[in-house]
Design an enzyme around this catalytic site. Structure first.
Site, mmCIF file in Angstrom:
data_model
loop_
_atom_site.group_PDB
_atom_site.id
_atom_site.type_symbol
_atom_site.label_atom_id
_atom_site.label_comp_id
_atom_site.label_asym_id
_atom_site.label_seq_id
_atom_site.Cartn_x
_atom_site.Cartn_y
_atom_site.Cartn_z
ATOM 1 N N HIS A 188 0.181 9.905 -9.789
ATOM 2 C CA HIS A 188 1.003 8.868 -10.423
ATOM 3 C C HIS A 188 1.753 9.496 -11.596
ATOM 4 O O HIS A 188 1.147 10.227 -12.391
ATOM 5 C CB HIS A 188 0.112 7.724 -10.903
ATOM 6 C CG HIS A 188 0.896 6.591 -11.472
ATOM 7 N ND1 HIS A 188 1.619 5.726 -10.677
ATOM 8 C CD2 HIS A 188 1.118 6.210 -12.756
ATOM 9 C CE1 HIS A 188 2.234 4.845 -11.449
ATOM 10 N NE2 HIS A 188 1.955 5.122 -12.712
ATOM 11 N N GLU A 195 -9.239 -0.201 -5.242
ATOM 12 C CA GLU A 195 -8.457 -1.378 -4.824
ATOM 13 C C GLU A 195 -7.345 -1.730 -5.808
ATOM 14 O O GLU A 195 -6.269 -2.149 -5.410
ATOM 15 C CB GLU A 195 -9.387 -2.581 -4.634
ATOM 16 C CG GLU A 195 -10.199 -2.470 -3.355
ATOM 17 C CD GLU A 195 -11.021 -3.724 -3.113
ATOM 18 O OE1 GLU A 195 -10.656 -4.802 -3.631
ATOM 19 O OE2 GLU A 195 -12.038 -3.618 -2.400
ATOM 20 N N VAL A 248 -4.219 -1.241 -8.214
ATOM 21 C CA VAL A 248 -3.121 -0.270 -8.146
ATOM 22 C C VAL A 248 -3.166 0.680 -9.350
ATOM 23 O O VAL A 248 -3.165 0.241 -10.500
ATOM 24 C CB VAL A 248 -1.765 -1.013 -8.128
ATOM 25 C CG1 VAL A 248 -0.615 -0.023 -8.167
ATOM 26 C CG2 VAL A 248 -1.672 -1.881 -6.885
ATOM 27 N N LEU A 258 -1.898 -0.452 -0.425
ATOM 28 C CA LEU A 258 -2.951 -0.409 0.590
ATOM 29 C C LEU A 258 -3.856 -1.624 0.446
ATOM 30 O O LEU A 258 -4.102 -2.099 -0.674
ATOM 31 C CB LEU A 258 -3.781 0.870 0.433
ATOM 32 C CG LEU A 258 -3.007 2.181 0.593
ATOM 33 C CD1 LEU A 258 -3.934 3.364 0.368
ATOM 34 C CD2 LEU A 258 -2.356 2.265 1.966
ATOM 35 N N ASN A 261 5.728 16.889 -3.636
ATOM 36 C CA ASN A 261 4.292 17.118 -3.876
ATOM 37 C C ASN A 261 3.590 17.546 -2.592
ATOM 38 O O ASN A 261 2.752 18.451 -2.602
ATOM 39 C CB ASN A 261 3.652 15.852 -4.444
ATOM 40 C CG ASN A 261 3.895 15.703 -5.930
ATOM 41 O OD1 ASN A 261 3.299 16.400 -6.737
ATOM 42 N ND2 ASN A 261 4.812 14.821 -6.288
ATOM 43 N N MET A 287 4.704 4.747 -0.713
ATOM 44 C CA MET A 287 5.191 3.574 -1.440
ATOM 45 C C MET A 287 4.718 2.238 -0.865
ATOM 46 O O MET A 287 5.311 1.199 -1.128
ATOM 47 C CB MET A 287 6.723 3.600 -1.506
ATOM 48 C CG MET A 287 7.277 4.812 -2.237
ATOM 49 S SD MET A 287 6.597 5.011 -3.913
ATOM 50 C CE MET A 287 7.474 3.689 -4.745
ATOM 51 N N ASN A 327 -4.552 9.976 -5.311
ATOM 52 C CA ASN A 327 -3.144 9.637 -5.513
ATOM 53 C C ASN A 327 -2.636 10.379 -6.738
ATOM 54 O O ASN A 327 -3.402 10.685 -7.651
ATOM 55 C CB ASN A 327 -3.006 8.124 -5.742
ATOM 56 C CG ASN A 327 -1.558 7.702 -5.937
ATOM 57 O OD1 ASN A 327 -0.663 8.166 -5.211
ATOM 58 N ND2 ASN A 327 -1.307 6.839 -6.900
ATOM 59 N N GLU A 374 3.634 17.824 -11.995
ATOM 60 C CA GLU A 374 2.912 17.287 -10.831
ATOM 61 C C GLU A 374 2.620 18.392 -9.826
ATOM 62 O O GLU A 374 1.542 18.457 -9.227
ATOM 63 C CB GLU A 374 3.741 16.200 -10.142
ATOM 64 C CG GLU A 374 3.891 14.929 -10.940
ATOM 65 C CD GLU A 374 4.647 13.854 -10.167
ATOM 66 O OE1 GLU A 374 4.483 13.750 -8.947
ATOM 67 O OE2 GLU A 374 5.412 13.108 -10.814
HETATM 68 C C1 GRF Z 1 6.071 11.492 -7.553
HETATM 69 O O1 GRF Z 1 6.668 11.345 -8.793
HETATM 70 C C2 GRF Z 1 4.699 10.877 -7.538
HETATM 71 O O2 GRF Z 1 4.044 10.975 -8.770
HETATM 72 C C3 GRF Z 1 4.987 9.447 -7.226
HETATM 73 O O3 GRF Z 1 6.044 9.474 -6.316
HETATM 74 C C4 GRF Z 1 6.798 10.678 -6.496
HETATM 75 C C5 GRF Z 1 6.860 11.358 -5.167
HETATM 76 O O4 GRF Z 1 7.734 12.447 -5.182
HETATM 77 N N1 GRF Z 1 3.796 8.768 -6.754
HETATM 78 P P1 GRF Z 1 7.711 13.464 -3.947
HETATM 79 O O5 GRF Z 1 7.992 12.649 -2.694
HETATM 80 O O6 GRF Z 1 6.394 14.140 -3.914
HETATM 81 O O7 GRF Z 1 8.846 14.410 -4.230
#
Ligand code: GRF
Length: 198
Positions: free
Chosen positions: A117, A150, A152, A101, A21, A98, A115, A182
């Protein structure tokens, strides 16, 4: 002070892993008419594959390893925040970051931290989203870009993309399909967000 390109928001991307991403955000931000540019990538681990991708794209990429800080999350976040400010960052995009926060960093960037998700929130906050969607027998899956608050994966959604679930899907095949979605969604939503940010 860092040099600012007028009209382009200065974005930092926080990662922990592959950074696919992040790579799409960097590429979008390098287009001539982009609404933002990625000026900094921060990983909480030196093992993140995305660091080399950012480096190759000419974006400053650094690790602020959480491990030396032990349980002192606040000190780790203060180091991140200091770096964001040093680079004149205006918007933070979490992309596979990961670490949870604390309210402190979320508060510092309230309304300016996004973010992505891999689920159709409010369905399946947290981990293992694809396995959970398959176990539920869902016909559709997808991803959500949202403002970070705040709670998740709880902040207001800014955009979603949907993909079909196939009968023979595994969590991996579904994740691959969602990830393609994404890569289109995040740059589009971040561009819109930056264009309307005051
Ligand atoms: C993605 O699936 C995103 O939605 C999630 O973590 C993954 C990250 O993948 N939060 P990358 O590191 O962008 O390949």
């Amino acid at each position: 002070m860092p040099i600012r390109i007028p009209g382009r928001r200065r974005v930092a991307v926080l990662i922990s892993g592959a950074g696919s991403n992040m790579a799409t955000l960097i590429a979008t931000g390098q287009a001539p008419d982009a609404a933002f540019e990625v000026v900094l990538v921060i990983s909480n681990t030196p093992d993140a594959g995305g660091l080399a991708i950012a480096d190759a794209a000419g974006v400053p990429a650094l690790t602020i390893d959480h491990r030396p800080y032990g349980r002192d999350r606040a000190a780790h976040e203060q180091a991140i925040d200091a770096m964001l400010n040093e680079h004149g960052v205006e918007v933070v995009a979490l992309a596979g970051y990961m670490r949870l926060l604390t309210p402190w960093l979320v508060g510092r960037w309230a309304g300016r931290m996004l973010n992505i998700h891999p689920s159709l929130l409010p369905l399946y906050p947290g981990l293992d989203t694809h396995a959970r969607a398959l176990a539920a027998g869902d016909a559709e899956a997808g991803c959500t870009v949202h403002i970070v608050t705040e709670g998740v994966d709880e902040g207001p959604p800014l955009g979603q993309a949907r993909v079909p679930v196939r009968e023979d899907d595994t969590p991996e095949t579904l994740a691959d399909r969602v990830r393609i979605a994404e890569h289109a969604l995040y740059p589009a939503v971040l561009s819109n967000f930056c264009r309307t940010l005051h």
